[in-house]
Design a protein around this motif. Structure first.
Motif, mmCIF file in Angstrom:
data_model
loop_
_atom_site.group_PDB
_atom_site.id
_atom_site.type_symbol
_atom_site.label_atom_id
_atom_site.label_comp_id
_atom_site.label_asym_id
_atom_site.label_seq_id
_atom_site.Cartn_x
_atom_site.Cartn_y
_atom_site.Cartn_z
ATOM 1 N N TRP A 185 0.909 -1.178 0.183
ATOM 2 C CA TRP A 185 0.121 0.025 0.135
ATOM 3 C C TRP A 185 0.948 1.180 0.008
ATOM 4 C CZ3 TRP A 185 -0.994 3.976 3.505
ATOM 5 C CH2 TRP A 185 -1.846 4.972 3.362
ATOM 6 N N VAL A 186 1.824 1.214 0.846
ATOM 7 C CA VAL A 186 2.859 2.231 1.019
ATOM 8 C C VAL A 186 3.617 2.613 -0.600
ATOM 9 C CG1 VAL A 186 4.842 3.167 1.908
ATOM 10 C CG2 VAL A 186 3.433 2.279 3.391
ATOM 11 N N MET A 187 3.960 1.535 -1.156
ATOM 12 C CA MET A 187 4.399 1.766 -2.508
ATOM 13 C C MET A 187 3.354 2.219 -3.680
ATOM 14 S SD MET A 187 7.091 -1.603 -2.687
ATOM 15 C CE MET A 187 7.675 -1.138 -3.977
ATOM 16 N N THR A 188 2.317 1.791 -3.714
ATOM 17 C CA THR A 188 1.292 2.491 -4.637
ATOM 18 C C THR A 188 0.913 3.675 -4.083
ATOM 19 O OG1 THR A 188 -0.515 1.536 -3.183
ATOM 20 C CG2 THR A 188 0.105 0.015 -4.799
ATOM 21 N N GLN A 189 1.001 4.138 -2.862
ATOM 22 C CA GLN A 189 0.640 5.547 -2.633
ATOM 23 C C GLN A 189 1.806 6.265 -2.828
ATOM 24 O OE1 GLN A 189 -1.974 6.603 -1.133
ATOM 25 N NE2 GLN A 189 -2.898 4.877 -1.520
ATOM 26 N N ALA A 190 3.003 5.763 -2.761
ATOM 27 C CA ALA A 190 4.330 6.549 -3.305
ATOM 28 C C ALA A 190 4.481 6.753 -4.589
ATOM 29 C CB ALA A 190 5.579 5.958 -2.748
ATOM 30 N N SER A 191 3.980 5.718 -5.380
ATOM 31 C CA SER A 191 3.996 5.565 -7.097
ATOM 32 C C SER A 191 2.677 6.611 -7.431
ATOM 33 C CB SER A 191 3.719 4.549 -7.537
ATOM 34 O OG SER A 191 2.523 3.612 -7.204
ATOM 35 N N LEU A 192 1.552 6.861 -6.688
ATOM 36 C CA LEU A 192 0.507 7.746 -7.102
ATOM 37 C C LEU A 192 0.992 9.193 -6.770
ATOM 38 C CD1 LEU A 192 -2.582 5.802 -5.825
ATOM 39 C CD2 LEU A 192 -1.939 6.102 -7.996
ATOM 40 N N LYS A 193 1.967 9.273 -5.736
ATOM 41 C CA LYS A 193 2.151 10.605 -5.334
ATOM 42 C C LYS A 193 3.298 11.380 -6.608
ATOM 43 C CE LYS A 193 1.729 10.603 -0.701
ATOM 44 N NZ LYS A 193 2.192 10.669 0.818
ATOM 45 N N ASP A 194 4.147 10.350 -6.763
ATOM 46 C CA ASP A 194 4.995 10.849 -7.872
ATOM 47 C C ASP A 194 4.519 10.992 -9.344
ATOM 48 O OD1 ASP A 194 7.080 10.438 -5.977
ATOM 49 O OD2 ASP A 194 7.580 8.323 -6.298
ATOM 50 N N GLU A 195 3.304 10.541 -9.769
ATOM 51 C CA GLU A 195 2.764 10.837 -10.950
ATOM 52 C C GLU A 195 2.425 12.074 -11.173
ATOM 53 O OE1 GLU A 195 -0.564 8.269 -11.852
ATOM 54 O OE2 GLU A 195 0.656 6.384 -11.690
ATOM 55 N N PRO A 196 2.799 12.766 -12.278
ATOM 56 C CA PRO A 196 2.440 14.087 -12.542
ATOM 57 C C PRO A 196 0.912 14.181 -12.994
ATOM 58 C CG PRO A 196 3.345 12.898 -14.533
ATOM 59 C CD PRO A 196 3.658 12.326 -13.419
ATOM 60 N N ILE A 197 0.327 15.181 -12.277
ATOM 61 C CA ILE A 197 -1.071 15.541 -12.427
ATOM 62 C C ILE A 197 -1.355 16.607 -13.609
ATOM 63 C CG2 ILE A 197 -3.342 16.397 -11.265
ATOM 64 C CD1 ILE A 197 -2.050 15.541 -8.711
ATOM 65 N N THR A 198 -2.250 16.169 -14.514
ATOM 66 C CA THR A 198 -2.622 17.002 -15.592
ATOM 67 C C THR A 198 -3.943 17.330 -15.355
ATOM 68 O OG1 THR A 198 -3.634 15.140 -16.783
ATOM 69 C CG2 THR A 198 -1.259 15.734 -17.445
ATOM 70 N N VAL A 199 -3.891 18.971 -15.303
ATOM 71 C CA VAL A 199 -5.210 19.845 -15.294
ATOM 72 C C VAL A 199 -5.735 20.306 -16.392
ATOM 73 C CG1 VAL A 199 -6.142 21.510 -14.000
ATOM 74 C CG2 VAL A 199 -4.310 20.326 -12.960
ATOM 75 N N THR A 200 -6.783 20.053 -16.748
ATOM 76 C CA THR A 200 -7.599 20.438 -17.951
ATOM 77 C C THR A 200 -8.743 21.623 -17.903
ATOM 78 O OG1 THR A 200 -9.124 18.543 -17.862
ATOM 79 C CG2 THR A 200 -7.191 18.282 -19.190
#
Length: 200
Positions: A185-200
């Protein structure tokens, strides 16, 4: 009996007097019963029964003819001492019998306690036994430096559901699984935090 219809304090006093009279009547009845029991004659033979004195009887049988007062007193003292010795011996024998009975009862109780302890389920005892078993297995593994599978002791019926009872191995397996899931769970949370967010 008619009920008293007056002031509350008067009614209380009347009740108190009634209770007092009832107690007095009960005491009188008890006294009557005691007197009847004291005066009661079970058998007519008991009314005319003679008092048997063993010391006096033995003294009479042992003395023959005229005896001086000093000789009579000496014989009497001797017989009394013998009688006391016999009574003391009987008392000691009874005491020994009682002691033996008490010891037998105590032994029976101890035996029952041991049987109950053998049959009863105590998780603390099992934990201690498991600790001892773990120590012996760890000593073996330390000596041999090989991993041996942990052997479970089968004491009870294996068909019974024991999932609600404490079990170290099951708890350790649960803790390992929880730790693995937490790390995932910690690894998935860390990978989600590292993903760039695209705002449209």
């Amino acid at each position: 009996m008619a009920h008293y219809k007056g002031a509350a304090s008067e009614a209380g006093r009347a009740m108190h007097l009634m209770k007092k009279r009832e107690k007095a009547q009960q005491e009188i009845e008890l006294r009557k019963k005691k007197i009847e029991e004291d005066l009661k004659i079970d058998n007519i033979e008991n009314k005319f029964a003679t008092h048997y004195d063993a010391v006096e009887q033995q003294l009479k049988s042992s003395t023959i003819g005229l005896v001086t007062l000093d000789e009579m007193k000496a014989k009497q003292e001797h017989i009394v001492r013998e009688r006391e010795k016999k009574l003391a011996q009987k008392k000691a024998e009874k005491e020994k019998e009682r002691q033996k009975e008490i010891e037998a009862k105590q032994a029976q109780k101890n035996k029952q306690k041991r049987q109950i302890q053998a049959l009863s389920f105590d998780p603390d005892e099992e934990e201690e036994e498991e600790e001892e078993e773990d120590e012996t297995t760890s000593e073996k593994s330390w000596k041999e430096k090989d991993e041996e599978p942990v052997l479970k002791k089968i004491k009870k019926n294996p068909d019974v559901d024991t999932s609600f009872l404490p079990d170290r191995e099951r708890e350790e397996a649960d803790l390992k699984l929880r730790e693995e899931l937490r790390l995932e769970w910690v690894m998935t949370q860390a990978s989600l935090k590292d993903e760039p967010i695209t705002v449209t």
